[in-house]
Design a protein around this motif. Structure first.
Motif, PDB file in Angstrom:
ATOM      1  N   CYS A   1       6.781   0.767  14.697  1.00 16.46           N
ATOM      2  CA  CYS A   1       7.822   0.864  13.300  1.00 16.46           C
ATOM      3  C   CYS A   1       6.731   0.802  12.351  1.00 16.46           C
ATOM      4  O   CYS A   1       6.782   1.424  11.206  1.00 16.46           O
ATOM      5  N   LEU A   2       5.937  -0.110  12.165  1.00 17.50           N
ATOM      6  CA  LEU A   2       4.702  -0.164  10.893  1.00 17.50           C
ATOM      7  C   LEU A   2       3.937   1.099  10.867  1.00 17.50           C
ATOM      8  O   LEU A   2       3.575   1.326   9.833  1.00 17.50           O
ATOM      9  N   MET A   3       3.518   1.574  12.159  1.00 19.98           N
ATOM     10  CA  MET A   3       2.540   2.607  12.079  1.00 19.98           C
ATOM     11  C   MET A   3       3.053   3.773  11.374  1.00 19.98           C
ATOM     12  O   MET A   3       2.670   4.355  10.688  1.00 19.98           O
ATOM     13  N   LEU A   4       4.650   3.849  11.857  1.00 17.04           N
ATOM     14  CA  LEU A   4       4.812   5.367  11.555  1.00 17.04           C
ATOM     15  C   LEU A   4       5.737   5.065  10.177  1.00 17.04           C
ATOM     16  O   LEU A   4       6.335   6.101   9.557  1.00 17.04           O
ATOM     17  N   GLN A   5       5.816   4.041   9.597  1.00 22.27           N
ATOM     18  CA  GLN A   5       6.617   3.523   8.340  1.00 22.27           C
ATOM     19  C   GLN A   5       5.834   4.744   7.158  1.00 22.27           C
ATOM     20  O   GLN A   5       4.581   4.528   7.080  1.00 22.27           O
ATOM     21  N   ASP A   6       6.893   5.238   6.160  1.00 24.19           N
ATOM     22  CA  ASP A   6       5.905   5.935   5.343  1.00 24.19           C
ATOM     23  C   ASP A   6       6.389   5.605   3.847  1.00 24.19           C
ATOM     24  O   ASP A   6       6.158   5.931   2.887  1.00 24.19           O
ATOM     25  N   GLY A   7       7.256   4.394   4.002  1.00 21.93           N
ATOM     26  CA  GLY A   7       7.608   3.778   2.612  1.00 21.93           C
ATOM     27  C   GLY A   7       9.205   4.133   2.185  1.00 21.93           C
ATOM     28  O   GLY A   7       9.683   3.601   1.230  1.00 21.93           O
ATOM     29  N   THR A   8       9.663   5.102   3.095  1.00 24.60           N
ATOM     30  CA  THR A   8      10.929   5.386   2.583  1.00 24.60           C
ATOM     31  C   THR A   8      11.950   5.374   3.830  1.00 24.60           C
ATOM     32  O   THR A   8      13.372   5.508   3.635  1.00 24.60           O
TER      33      THR A   8
ATOM     34  N   THR B   1       0.904  -1.276   0.075  1.00 22.77           N
ATOM     35  CA  THR B   1      -0.099   0.085   0.059  1.00 22.77           C
ATOM     36  C   THR B   1       0.807   1.353   0.035  1.00 22.77           C
ATOM     37  O   THR B   1       0.610   2.252  -0.514  1.00 22.77           O
ATOM     38  N   LEU B   2       2.152   1.238   0.780  1.00 25.82           N
ATOM     39  CA  LEU B   2       2.925   2.390   0.849  1.00 25.82           C
ATOM     40  C   LEU B   2       3.691   2.641  -0.499  1.00 25.82           C
ATOM     41  O   LEU B   2       3.856   3.679  -0.878  1.00 25.82           O
ATOM     42  N   GLY B   3       4.168   1.289  -1.129  1.00 26.63           N
ATOM     43  CA  GLY B   3       4.989   1.551  -2.195  1.00 26.63           C
ATOM     44  C   GLY B   3       4.960   0.657  -3.348  1.00 26.63           C
ATOM     45  O   GLY B   3       5.837   0.292  -4.222  1.00 26.63           O
ATOM     46  N   GLY B   4       3.789  -0.075  -3.315  1.00 27.94           N
ATOM     47  CA  GLY B   4       3.719  -1.038  -4.405  1.00 27.94           C
ATOM     48  C   GLY B   4       4.399  -2.432  -4.059  1.00 27.94           C
ATOM     49  O   GLY B   4       5.169  -2.522  -3.217  1.00 27.94           O
ATOM     50  N   PRO B   5       4.513  -3.503  -5.017  1.00 33.27           N
ATOM     51  CA  PRO B   5       5.092  -4.865  -4.650  1.00 33.27           C
ATOM     52  C   PRO B   5       6.514  -4.616  -4.750  1.00 33.27           C
ATOM     53  O   PRO B   5       7.294  -5.317  -3.829  1.00 33.27           O
ATOM     54  N   ASP B   6       7.133  -3.574  -5.380  1.00 31.77           N
ATOM     55  CA  ASP B   6       8.417  -3.511  -5.341  1.00 31.77           C
ATOM     56  C   ASP B   6       9.006  -3.053  -4.307  1.00 31.77           C
ATOM     57  O   ASP B   6      10.264  -3.470  -3.708  1.00 31.77           O
ATOM     58  N   LEU B   7       8.438  -2.291  -3.275  1.00 34.62           N
ATOM     59  CA  LEU B   7       8.785  -1.910  -1.868  1.00 34.62           C
ATOM     60  C   LEU B   7       8.714  -3.135  -1.067  1.00 34.62           C
ATOM     61  O   LEU B   7       9.688  -3.348  -0.105  1.00 34.62           O
TER      62      LEU B   7
ATOM     63  N   ALA C   1      -5.225   1.283  12.844  1.00 38.32           N
ATOM     64  CA  ALA C   1      -5.110   0.135  13.176  1.00 38.32           C
ATOM     65  C   ALA C   1      -4.140  -0.290  13.902  1.00 38.32           C
ATOM     66  O   ALA C   1      -4.270  -1.112  14.981  1.00 38.32           O
ATOM     67  N   TYR C   2      -2.959   0.263  13.885  1.00 34.87           N
ATOM     68  CA  TYR C   2      -1.667   0.167  14.585  1.00 34.87           C
ATOM     69  C   TYR C   2      -1.692   0.677  16.019  1.00 34.87           C
ATOM     70  O   TYR C   2      -1.293   0.154  17.158  1.00 34.87           O
ATOM     71  N   GLY C   3      -2.633   1.788  16.212  1.00 33.94           N
ATOM     72  CA  GLY C   3      -3.194   2.163  17.509  1.00 33.94           C
ATOM     73  C   GLY C   3      -3.873   1.324  18.343  1.00 33.94           C
ATOM     74  O   GLY C   3      -3.750   1.245  19.517  1.00 33.94           O
ATOM     75  N   ILE C   4      -4.868   0.677  17.495  1.00 33.59           N
ATOM     76  CA  ILE C   4      -5.674  -0.354  18.223  1.00 33.59           C
ATOM     77  C   ILE C   4      -4.660  -1.482  18.667  1.00 33.59           C
ATOM     78  O   ILE C   4      -4.969  -2.173  19.816  1.00 33.59           O
TER      79      ILE C   4
ATOM     80  N   SER D   1      -8.112   0.975   3.664  1.00 32.34           N
ATOM     81  CA  SER D   1      -9.372   2.067   3.793  1.00 32.34           C
ATOM     82  C   SER D   1      -8.406   3.119   4.171  1.00 32.34           C
ATOM     83  O   SER D   1      -9.032   4.246   4.090  1.00 32.34           O
ATOM     84  N   GLY D   2      -7.110   3.225   4.151  1.00 31.14           N
ATOM     85  CA  GLY D   2      -6.398   4.196   4.339  1.00 31.14           C
ATOM     86  C   GLY D   2      -6.406   4.686   5.950  1.00 31.14           C
ATOM     87  O   GLY D   2      -6.218   5.767   6.368  1.00 31.14           O
TER      88      GLY D   2
END
Length: 434
Positions: free
Chosen positions: A324-331, A269-275, A401-404, A395-396
């Motif tokens: 880490c997953l919650m804060l990740q922006d793909g970069t 979702t953050l960067g496609g299959p390549d990410l 989700a990660y807060g839960i 759903s964006g």
């Protein structure tokens, strides 16, 4: 001495089998969906992610009932017989996944049979549960004094799959098989048949059946009587200690199911299959490698300080991958590294500590009669963990989700606090008795 050598032979075989059990269980319970969703994508003409996830989710719910059923079968017939029957059925179902096709590289949904895919993946999910339960039951039967460290060795199979299965196999399938994962599933079917043969001819359900005692000792456990104990559902559900276990490790198990079952979708979702395939899988592999020694580390902590303290450490470690997953922006490579370490803690710690703390609270003879009920209830929320995360992420609403998940970890840790006053049911035969 002869008996000790005899015990050593069984112990080595049980450890090897246990690692293989957990290797397969980890892959078939959760991690395989990351492989499937990497090569069956809606963008590539395949089924939607929610459609490929659905058989796993439905299977998660059925496993609630099967956990109790498998545990009851172990009590009535021993470990070996139910294990072999269920695993033969599972082997057939893995061939069904291969036959169902539907892969992007073969034309997507037009080349597949979704009904066969659904049924086969559903059966595999339901069947693989018995591998974990069998491995834990055998360790609980054969070891008391060093059950944490032996469990830590056995559960190395989970992070090993994350290395060889999700990490390496994803790249092998992409680069060497052109995105066709069918040989992977055929290989799993062959491996299952080999395991069944070894189990049938090579192991015993308990050391007593082989004329031995737990840990290769020359006497029966001091902390046990000769009475057989089979707790009823009502008896377990009336115990405060059972509910503390249900809530605490229900929470910790929910976290690993939620993270491991949706990590591919998060990165895609953050960067496609390549990410995901090109970058994140690399750090997943690093985390999985670290998870191998982490399994033993948590087992050592269990033997040295007791299951409750070791479990609290595990709960604190679960914050790492979630944040880490919650804060990740793909970069952020740093967050990928942190996530990889968190994967190490989860895949190494949760499978190790779950049976250890149940044994801590109930002891060897009450373990399975209590475990079949406790695990079944714990699976209720875990059954929707991956699907919940997938839907929210797509759903964006990933932050929500990660807060839960963070709130769930806190609940688990709070539930551990009253257990600090509990004594190990087999304390007289444990490491700290020396």
């Amino acid at each position: 001495m002869a008996k000790n050598k005899k015990f050593l032979g069984y112990a080595v075989l049980l450890c090897i089998l246990g690692i293989v059990f957990m290797f397969l269980y980890s892959g078939l319970q959760n991690d395989q969906i990351n492989i499937i969703q990497a090569f069956i994508t809606e963008k590539g003409g395949g089924w939607k992610a929610s459609s490929t996830q659905l058989p796993m989710t439905v299977g998660n719910f059925i496993c609630i009932i099967l956990t109790f059923l498998y545990g009851t079968l172990f009590i009535k017939f021993g470990v070996k017989k139910p294990l072999i029957v269920v695993m033969i059925i599972t082997a057939i179902a893995t061939l069904g996944i291969a036959a169902a096709n539907g892969l992007d590289c073969n034309g997507g949904a037009a080349s597949g049979n979704y009904v066969l895919f659904f049924i086969s993946l559903f059966v595999v999910r339901c069947g693989c549960m018995i591998l974990q339960m069998a491995g834990f039951m055998l360790v609980a039967n054969w070891f008391i004094k060093f059950r944490g460290q032996i469990m830590g060795i056995v559960t190395m199979g989970s992070p090993i799959f994350s290395v060889v299965g999700t990490g390496v196999m994803t790249n092998v399938i992409k680069n060497n098989f052109g995105g066709d994962y069918r040989p992977f599933y055929i290989g799993i079917a062959v491996l299952i048949v080999i395991i069944c043969l070894i189990v049938g001819f090579g192991i015993k359900d308990t050391p007593e059946e082989a004329g031995l005692y737990p840990d290769g000792a020359d006497h029966a456990p001091k902390s046990e009587t000769n009475d057989e104990v089979n707790l009823t559902v009502g008896q377990v559900l009336k115990q405060k200690k059972a509910w503390l276990l249900i809530v605490s490790f229900g929470a910790f198990q929910f976290i690993i199911n939620a993270c491991m079952g949706s990590m591919a979708i998060r990165y895609i979702t953050l960067g496609g299959p390549d990410l995901w395939v090109g970058q994140a899988v690399k750090w997943l592999g690093v985390g999985a490698v670290l998870g191998i020694p982490m399994s033993y580390v948590f087992g050592f902590l269990d033997d040295k300080f007791g299951s409750v303290k070791a479990s609290i450490i595990l709960g604190l470690c679960e914050f790492i991958p979630v944040i880490c997953l919650m804060l990740q922006d793909g970069t952020s490579t740093g967050l990928m590294i942190g996530w990889g370490f968190g994967v190490a803690c989860m895949t190494g710690g949760v499978p190790t500590m779950h049976p250890c703390i149940t044994s801590y609270v109930y002891g060897r003879k009450e373990y399975q009669s209590a475990n079949r009920i406790i695990m079944a209830i714990q699976l209720v929320p875990s059954a929707v963990a991956a699907m919940m995360m997938t839907v929210l992420i797509q759903s964006g609403k990933a932050t929500m989700a990660y807060g839960i998940l963070i709130a769930i970890i806190i609940i688990g840790l709070i539930s551990m606090i009253p257990m600090l006053k509990m004594k190990d049911a087999n304390a007289a035969d444990r490491m700290y008795a020396d």
